[in-house]
Design a protein around this motif. Structure first.
Motif, PDB file in Angstrom:
ATOM      1  N   LYS A  59      -4.061  38.054  17.107  1.00  0.00           N
ATOM      2  CA  LYS A  59      -5.407  37.674  16.727  1.00  0.00           C
ATOM      3  C   LYS A  59      -5.361  37.124  15.319  1.00  0.00           C
ATOM      4  CE  LYS A  59     -10.099  39.460  16.203  1.00  0.00           C
ATOM      5  NZ  LYS A  59     -10.980  40.657  16.296  1.00  0.00           N
ATOM      6  N   LEU A  60      -5.847  35.896  15.161  1.00  0.00           N
ATOM      7  CA  LEU A  60      -5.797  35.230  13.871  1.00  0.00           C
ATOM      8  C   LEU A  60      -7.161  35.299  13.197  1.00  0.00           C
ATOM      9  CD1 LEU A  60      -3.772  31.987  14.741  1.00  0.00           C
ATOM     10  CD2 LEU A  60      -2.915  34.232  14.042  1.00  0.00           C
ATOM     11  N   GLU A  61      -7.116  35.550  11.885  1.00  0.00           N
ATOM     12  CA  GLU A  61      -8.329  35.511  11.065  1.00  0.00           C
ATOM     13  C   GLU A  61      -8.120  34.484   9.966  1.00  0.00           C
ATOM     14  OE1 GLU A  61     -10.022  38.514   7.935  1.00  0.00           O
ATOM     15  OE2 GLU A  61     -10.719  39.141   9.924  1.00  0.00           O
ATOM     16  N   LEU A  62      -8.991  33.478   9.911  1.00  0.00           N
ATOM     17  CA  LEU A  62      -8.848  32.382   8.963  1.00  0.00           C
ATOM     18  C   LEU A  62      -9.849  32.561   7.832  1.00  0.00           C
ATOM     19  CD1 LEU A  62      -8.618  29.391  11.484  1.00  0.00           C
ATOM     20  CD2 LEU A  62      -6.830  30.972  10.727  1.00  0.00           C
ATOM     21  N   SER A  63      -9.395  32.313   6.609  1.00  0.00           N
ATOM     22  CA  SER A  63     -10.261  32.429   5.442  1.00  0.00           C
ATOM     23  C   SER A  63      -9.763  31.480   4.366  1.00  0.00           C
ATOM     24  CB  SER A  63     -10.293  33.877   4.933  1.00  0.00           C
ATOM     25  OG  SER A  63      -8.978  34.304   4.572  1.00  0.00           O
ATOM     26  N   TYR A  64     -10.549  31.358   3.304  1.00  0.00           N
ATOM     27  CA  TYR A  64     -10.185  30.493   2.177  1.00  0.00           C
ATOM     28  C   TYR A  64     -11.053  30.871   0.985  1.00  0.00           C
ATOM     29  CZ  TYR A  64     -14.474  27.944   3.322  1.00  0.00           C
ATOM     30  OH  TYR A  64     -15.773  27.616   3.564  1.00  0.00           O
ATOM     31  N   TYR A  65     -10.612  30.417  -0.194  1.00  0.00           N
ATOM     32  CA  TYR A  65     -11.389  30.624  -1.406  1.00  0.00           C
ATOM     33  C   TYR A  65     -12.282  29.414  -1.621  1.00  0.00           C
ATOM     34  CZ  TYR A  65      -8.418  34.602  -2.559  1.00  0.00           C
ATOM     35  OH  TYR A  65      -7.776  35.796  -2.526  1.00  0.00           O
ATOM     36  N   PRO A  66     -13.585  29.571  -1.500  1.00  0.00           N
ATOM     37  CA  PRO A  66     -14.484  28.405  -1.579  1.00  0.00           C
ATOM     38  C   PRO A  66     -14.504  27.791  -2.968  1.00  0.00           C
ATOM     39  CG  PRO A  66     -15.755  30.440  -1.571  1.00  0.00           C
ATOM     40  CD  PRO A  66     -14.322  30.840  -1.316  1.00  0.00           C
ATOM     41  N   LEU A  67     -14.816  26.512  -2.995  1.00  0.00           N
ATOM     42  CA  LEU A  67     -14.903  25.770  -4.257  1.00  0.00           C
ATOM     43  C   LEU A  67     -16.316  25.923  -4.816  1.00  0.00           C
ATOM     44  CD1 LEU A  67     -13.044  22.551  -3.121  1.00  0.00           C
ATOM     45  CD2 LEU A  67     -12.138  24.350  -4.585  1.00  0.00           C
ATOM     46  N   VAL A  68     -16.567  27.071  -5.466  1.00  0.00           N
ATOM     47  CA  VAL A  68     -17.872  27.348  -6.057  1.00  0.00           C
ATOM     48  C   VAL A  68     -17.746  27.232  -7.563  1.00  0.00           C
ATOM     49  CG1 VAL A  68     -19.747  28.999  -6.277  1.00  0.00           C
ATOM     50  CG2 VAL A  68     -18.435  28.885  -4.158  1.00  0.00           C
ATOM     51  N   ALA A  69     -18.545  26.355  -8.153  1.00  0.00           N
ATOM     52  CA  ALA A  69     -18.433  26.091  -9.588  1.00  0.00           C
ATOM     53  C   ALA A  69     -18.862  27.307 -10.411  1.00  0.00           C
ATOM     54  CB  ALA A  69     -19.296  24.886  -9.957  1.00  0.00           C
ATOM     55  N   GLU A  70     -18.099  27.587 -11.486  1.00  0.00           N
ATOM     56  CA  GLU A  70     -18.416  28.600 -12.486  1.00  0.00           C
ATOM     57  C   GLU A  70     -18.605  29.989 -11.873  1.00  0.00           C
ATOM     58  OE1 GLU A  70     -21.801  27.355 -14.646  1.00  0.00           O
ATOM     59  OE2 GLU A  70     -20.880  25.486 -15.370  1.00  0.00           O
ATOM     60  N   SER A  71     -17.778  30.327 -10.940  1.00  0.00           N
ATOM     61  CA  SER A  71     -17.834  31.679 -10.369  1.00  0.00           C
ATOM     62  C   SER A  71     -16.782  32.547 -11.036  1.00  0.00           C
ATOM     63  CB  SER A  71     -17.608  31.621  -8.859  1.00  0.00           C
ATOM     64  OG  SER A  71     -16.358  31.051  -8.588  1.00  0.00           O
ATOM     65  N   ASN A  72     -17.194  33.701 -11.575  1.00  0.00           N
ATOM     66  CA  ASN A  72     -16.258  34.571 -12.290  1.00  0.00           C
ATOM     67  C   ASN A  72     -15.331  35.292 -11.335  1.00  0.00           C
ATOM     68  OD1 ASN A  72     -17.517  33.838 -14.698  1.00  0.00           O
ATOM     69  ND2 ASN A  72     -19.082  35.473 -14.486  1.00  0.00           N
ATOM     70  N   THR A  80     -14.607  33.912   5.099  1.00  0.00           N
ATOM     71  CA  THR A  80     -13.975  33.995   6.419  1.00  0.00           C
ATOM     72  C   THR A  80     -14.614  32.978   7.370  1.00  0.00           C
ATOM     73  OG1 THR A  80     -13.578  36.351   6.066  1.00  0.00           O
ATOM     74  CG2 THR A  80     -13.365  35.522   8.329  1.00  0.00           C
ATOM     75  N   ILE A  81     -13.779  32.351   8.205  1.00  0.00           N
ATOM     76  CA  ILE A  81     -14.244  31.373   9.187  1.00  0.00           C
ATOM     77  C   ILE A  81     -14.422  32.081  10.525  1.00  0.00           C
ATOM     78  CG2 ILE A  81     -13.689  29.221  10.390  1.00  0.00           C
ATOM     79  CD1 ILE A  81     -12.021  28.424   7.984  1.00  0.00           C
ATOM     80  N   TYR A  82     -15.695  32.178  10.956  1.00  0.00           N
ATOM     81  CA  TYR A  82     -16.001  32.887  12.186  1.00  0.00           C
ATOM     82  C   TYR A  82     -16.271  31.951  13.366  1.00  0.00           C
ATOM     83  CZ  TYR A  82     -16.507  37.090   9.302  1.00  0.00           C
ATOM     84  OH  TYR A  82     -16.286  38.127   8.460  1.00  0.00           O
ATOM     85  N   ASP A  83     -16.780  30.760  13.104  1.00  0.00           N
ATOM     86  CA  ASP A  83     -17.165  29.875  14.197  1.00  0.00           C
ATOM     87  C   ASP A  83     -16.953  28.428  13.788  1.00  0.00           C
ATOM     88  OD1 ASP A  83     -19.264  29.392  12.431  1.00  0.00           O
ATOM     89  OD2 ASP A  83     -20.622  30.744  13.488  1.00  0.00           O
ATOM     90  N   ASP A  84     -17.355  27.521  14.671  1.00  0.00           N
ATOM     91  CA  ASP A  84     -17.149  26.091  14.422  1.00  0.00           C
ATOM     92  C   ASP A  84     -17.955  25.600  13.224  1.00  0.00           C
ATOM     93  OD1 ASP A  84     -15.476  26.013  16.574  1.00  0.00           O
ATOM     94  OD2 ASP A  84     -16.970  25.229  17.987  1.00  0.00           O
ATOM     95  N   GLU A  85     -19.126  26.187  12.987  1.00  0.00           N
ATOM     96  CA  GLU A  85     -19.920  25.762  11.836  1.00  0.00           C
ATOM     97  C   GLU A  85     -19.212  26.102  10.532  1.00  0.00           C
ATOM     98  OE1 GLU A  85     -24.440  26.333  10.012  1.00  0.00           O
ATOM     99  OE2 GLU A  85     -23.790  27.436  11.796  1.00  0.00           O
ATOM    100  N   ASP A  86     -18.614  27.330  10.450  1.00  0.00           N
ATOM    101  CA  ASP A  86     -17.843  27.695   9.254  1.00  0.00           C
ATOM    102  C   ASP A  86     -16.660  26.761   9.073  1.00  0.00           C
ATOM    103  OD1 ASP A  86     -19.599  29.754   8.924  1.00  0.00           O
ATOM    104  OD2 ASP A  86     -18.323  31.250   9.903  1.00  0.00           O
ATOM    105  N   LEU A  87     -16.033  26.362  10.191  1.00  0.00           N
ATOM    106  CA  LEU A  87     -14.884  25.458  10.104  1.00  0.00           C
ATOM    107  C   LEU A  87     -15.311  24.083   9.592  1.00  0.00           C
ATOM    108  CD1 LEU A  87     -11.886  24.927  10.605  1.00  0.00           C
ATOM    109  CD2 LEU A  87     -12.461  24.342  12.976  1.00  0.00           C
ATOM    110  N   ASP A  88     -16.471  23.587  10.041  1.00  0.00           N
ATOM    111  CA  ASP A  88     -16.967  22.300   9.542  1.00  0.00           C
ATOM    112  C   ASP A  88     -17.203  22.344   8.043  1.00  0.00           C
ATOM    113  OD1 ASP A  88     -16.889  21.193  12.038  1.00  0.00           O
ATOM    114  OD2 ASP A  88     -18.990  21.613  12.506  1.00  0.00           O
ATOM    115  N   VAL A  89     -17.715  23.494   7.539  1.00  0.00           N
ATOM    116  CA  VAL A  89     -17.930  23.637   6.096  1.00  0.00           C
ATOM    117  C   VAL A  89     -16.602  23.560   5.358  1.00  0.00           C
ATOM    118  CG1 VAL A  89     -18.748  25.192   4.288  1.00  0.00           C
ATOM    119  CG2 VAL A  89     -20.060  24.937   6.400  1.00  0.00           C
ATOM    120  N   TYR A  90     -15.579  24.226   5.893  1.00  0.00           N
ATOM    121  CA  TYR A  90     -14.265  24.204   5.245  1.00  0.00           C
ATOM    122  C   TYR A  90     -13.669  22.798   5.240  1.00  0.00           C
ATOM    123  CZ  TYR A  90      -9.206  24.671   4.788  1.00  0.00           C
ATOM    124  OH  TYR A  90      -7.910  24.485   4.418  1.00  0.00           O
TER     125      TYR A  90
END
Length: 736
Positions: free
Chosen positions: A54-67, A73-83
């Motif tokens: 079972k694979l779980e896909l994730s990434y560090y989002p490009l959010v400006a000025e985040s400390n 985590t990518i749960y569905d096709d909509e999350d994948l489109d955002v990535y």
């Protein structure tokens, strides 16, 4: 961060799994990539058995000025489109992080590293073979396929739910058949009668099944049970329905799905390819053609149903288009004979049209025989302006007389009315009987050898002055005596010569304008009655909308229709160079010398010119334009005349726009019809079908003046002279 691939048809993705970096390239658009597709490619790249991990896909989002950066985590096709669509200003995307969880602890081969897969292969110590070099980290290795004893359950593609209803059992069968071909599964019928329809998979042990029952006292079938998951393998074929062939009903169902509500569908050859692509099924040309015809019949009923629904259809047509006139004639046995339709929009718009009407008929190809009739005018911009149309049982005295009698309440008899037709004897007689005050012009060109005489005859008939006509006609009689004798014996010269015609028919010398309508509706003539009427009215509505926009698209300064405006624009440069002499300042009379040295008398007040172009066409010729330019130079004008005032009011954009300002509405679907009971009670019997031997002809013979396809030149089978052995040895000389 990694650089984003800018190729539009492929996407490069870098991911980190168990401490190692990998890369994959998916050759498709980013918007078409799904989460299951991406996981499948990752399993294949790394060498995982998809059913054991079972694979779980994730990434560090490009959010400006985040400390504090948190993983997303990518749960569905909509999350994948955002990535896939998130990247920085330098077109870089985040590295994808893949976490792996084993779903079966007892499987030792759930994860097979590349080092173990390649152990023992190649030369010992060869780092390239073992995949140890750094440069080989991104090279895709062949996956290891672990045989499985079971097939994962898969869906049948039927989006059915319990208690879904179908109008009849046949509709349900079509849906199931289309899904079975599209998703490559076969079924067998367990029970099928007037109350039940039970199916199960043709492979023993598979749990797929469907059960539907009829709702009491109706034809409706309702889904009672549906297990949409197959547990069998597509590779295990069954002979129960492996030889099933496509039917016209299946083809029609596919066309309804891909071309909803459209009567114009692709040609049969394209439909054959479409069925093969969509359903993986080969159908014959005749099956594709019958399915195409059935798709049209499903929309507006069969040919027989069209005649039965005709009274209701005409009632709705009059209801949605105010002022529309429809007439229908049946014989003593209530069998259909004639139909006449004149749209209210056309009736009102004809008031601002030139009073020249062309009438012609063409044969129908729907199996019942008869002819389709059009009565059409021409707007000032030389577009079709349909006035009325109908269906007759043939071109005979009774049918033409009935059609003209129905046309008379729409367009009254007047000496200003001009009819242009071919030389059909019944039509000529009907016009003379019903419209005694109107004038009638004939089109004679089709009575001669088209390739020899027609072009010369048309040149002679279109001359503007009587003197020029007599000179050219005498030459024509010497060159073509048989044609000239036919003209003199069969008709009078004022019926076909432009300069001799007693009334105003402008540029309309033949009935080719209305005959071109036959070409526009050549495919429609094969439809049943109501689909044919729908297609004709839809085309008229489309024309009215196009010309309505065209009429108001010009600037306020443009007073004339585009055709005349462009004509005068092109002549202006020539007119300025002609010599003009003012003869009467108050009467606005001028003498204009043409480029050929001939003088022409122009009278701007009386709207006349010596060449008679201005007198007949009702807009300026080059001589009138030259006189008008001279008039503009006059300082002390006795009267004020504008350019558009020299033209007939029929060429003004103001009247042109009035002809198209109303809308032609289409008849709604029969489910929305609100028809009185007395209309529904009208009974119509379809005419007797007419069958002929051989293949049906779908293309009409082109009329004179229309472009015709050239015949194929004979080459090898062309007959040649023979000279015995001399021809065999030396060939044929060029002078033979």
């Amino acid at each position: 961060m990694v650089k984003l691939d800018t190729m539009s048809e492929s996407v490069s993705i870098y991911f980190k799994c168990e401490g190692r970096m990998y890369s994959i390239m998916i050759k498709t658009k980013a918007s078409d990539i799904t989460l299951s597709m991406l996981k499948g490619r990752i399993n294949k790249k790394v060498g995982f058995v998809e059913s054991h991990v079972k694979l779980e896909l994730s990434y560090y989002p490009l959010v400006a000025e985040s400390n504090e950066r948190e993983k997303c985590t990518i749960y569905d096709d909509e999350d994948l489109d955002v990535y896939l669509t998130s990247f920085d200003t330098e077109k870089r995307r985040c590295v994808l992080i893949v976490d792996v969880t084993k779903t079966r602890d007892d499987e030792a081969n759930a994860i097979v590293p590349y080092e173990e897969k390649d152990k023992g292969k190649g030369v010992q110590g060869d780092s390239k073979t073992l995949g140890r070099e750094e440069g080989d980290e991104y090279v895709e290795q062949p996956p290891v396929v672990t045989p499985s004893q079971f097939i994962d359950p898969w869906e049948d593609g039927l989006t059915l739910r319990k208690f879904d209803e179908f109008p009849n059992k046949k509709a349900l069968q079509e849906v199931v058949d289309r899904a079975s071909f599209a998703n490559c599964f076969r079924f067998k019928i367990a029970k099928s009668d007037k109350d039940r329809y039970v199916l199960k998979c043709s492979k023993e042990g598979c749990s797929w099944g469907l059960r539907a029952t009829r709702v009491p006292h109706t034809e409706i079938f309702s889904i009672r049970r549906h297990n949409n998951m197959h547990s069998c393998s597509r590779a295990s074929k069954s002979s129960s329905n492996s030889n099933r062939r496509g039917t016209p009903e299946l083809v029609a169902s596919l066309l309804h799905n891909d071309y909803p509500g459209q009567m114009e569908t692709p040609r049969p050859k394209i439909i054959m390819e479409l069925v093969k692509t969509k359903l993986g099924l080969s159908v014959s040309y005749s099956t594709a053609l019958r399915g195409k015809v059935k798709a049209v019949s499903d929309l507006r009923g069969t040919a027989e149903e069209s005649y039965k629904m005709l009274p209701c259809y005409l009632h709705m047509l009059e209801k949605v288009n105010q002022g529309t006139r429809t007439y229908m004639h049946l014989d003593e046995n209530k069998k259909f004979m004639y139909l006449f339709i004149a749209l209210g929009v056309s009736i009102e718009g004809f008031q601002v049209m030139r009073k020249v009407i062309s009438i012609d008929a063409t044969f129908l190809k729907n199996g019942y025989g008869g002819v389709l009739v059009f009565a059409s005018a021409q707007d000032p911009n030389r577009h079709h302006y349909p006035l009325a149309f109908g269906v007759l049982d043939g071109e005979n005295d009774a049918s033409w007389n009935w059609f003209m009698e129905m046309l008379k309440p729409v367009i009254g008899d007047s000496s200003k009315i001009v009819f242009m037709t071919d030389r059909n004897a019944s039509l000529i007689k009907a016009i003379a009987n019903v419209y005694p005050q109107a004038h009638h012009g004939f089109c004679h060109a089709s009575n001669y050898n088209r390739d020899v005489v027609a072009w010369r005859f048309m040149e002679v008939s279109r001359l503007y002055t009587v003197v020029e006509f007599e000179v050219e006609y005498n030459s024509f009689k010497i060159r073509y005596p048989n044609a000239a004798k036919y003209l003199e014996d069969s008709t009078k010269v004022e019926k076909w010569a432009r300069c001799e015609f007693p009334r105003e028919r402008y540029n309309l010398d033949t009935s080719n304008g209305v005959e071109s309508l036959n070409s526009v509706f050549k495919d429609v003539r094969r439809y049943s009655l109501i689909p044919m009427l729908d297609a004709i009215i839809a085309k008229f509505s489309e024309w009215f909308n196009e010309h309505r926009k065209e009429a108001v698209s010009g600037s306020v300064a443009n007073k004339l229709v585009p055709f005349v405006e462009n004509y005068l624009h092109d002549l202006w440069g020539v007119a300025e160079k002609l010599k003009v002499t003012e003869l009467n300042t108050f009467g606005l009379q001028y003498n204009v010398i043409d480029n050929d040295g001939k003088p022409y008398l122009v009278n701007l007040v009386m709207r006349s010119c010596g060449c008679r172009f201005f007198d007949i066409q009702k807009y300026p010729c080059v001589h009138v334009l030259a006189a008008f330019i001279e008039y503009l130079k006059t300082k002390d004008k006795t009267r004020d005349i504008q350019m558009h005032e020299l033209c007939s009011r029929y060429y003004w954009t103001e009247l042109w726009a009035m002809a198209y300002y109303q809308t032609i509405f289409l008849v709604p679907d029969k489910s929305q019809w609100n028809v009185p009971a007395w209309v529904k009670d009208v009974q119509i019997i379809p005419p007797k079908r007419k069958t002929k031997g051989g293949r049906k002809r779908t293309k009409r013979f082109a009329s004179t003046g229309e472009k015709r396809s050239l015949k194929r030149k004979r080459t090898q089978n062309k007959r040649r002279r023979r000279h015995g052995l001399q021809w065999l040895l030396f060939g044929v000389s060029s002078n033979v």
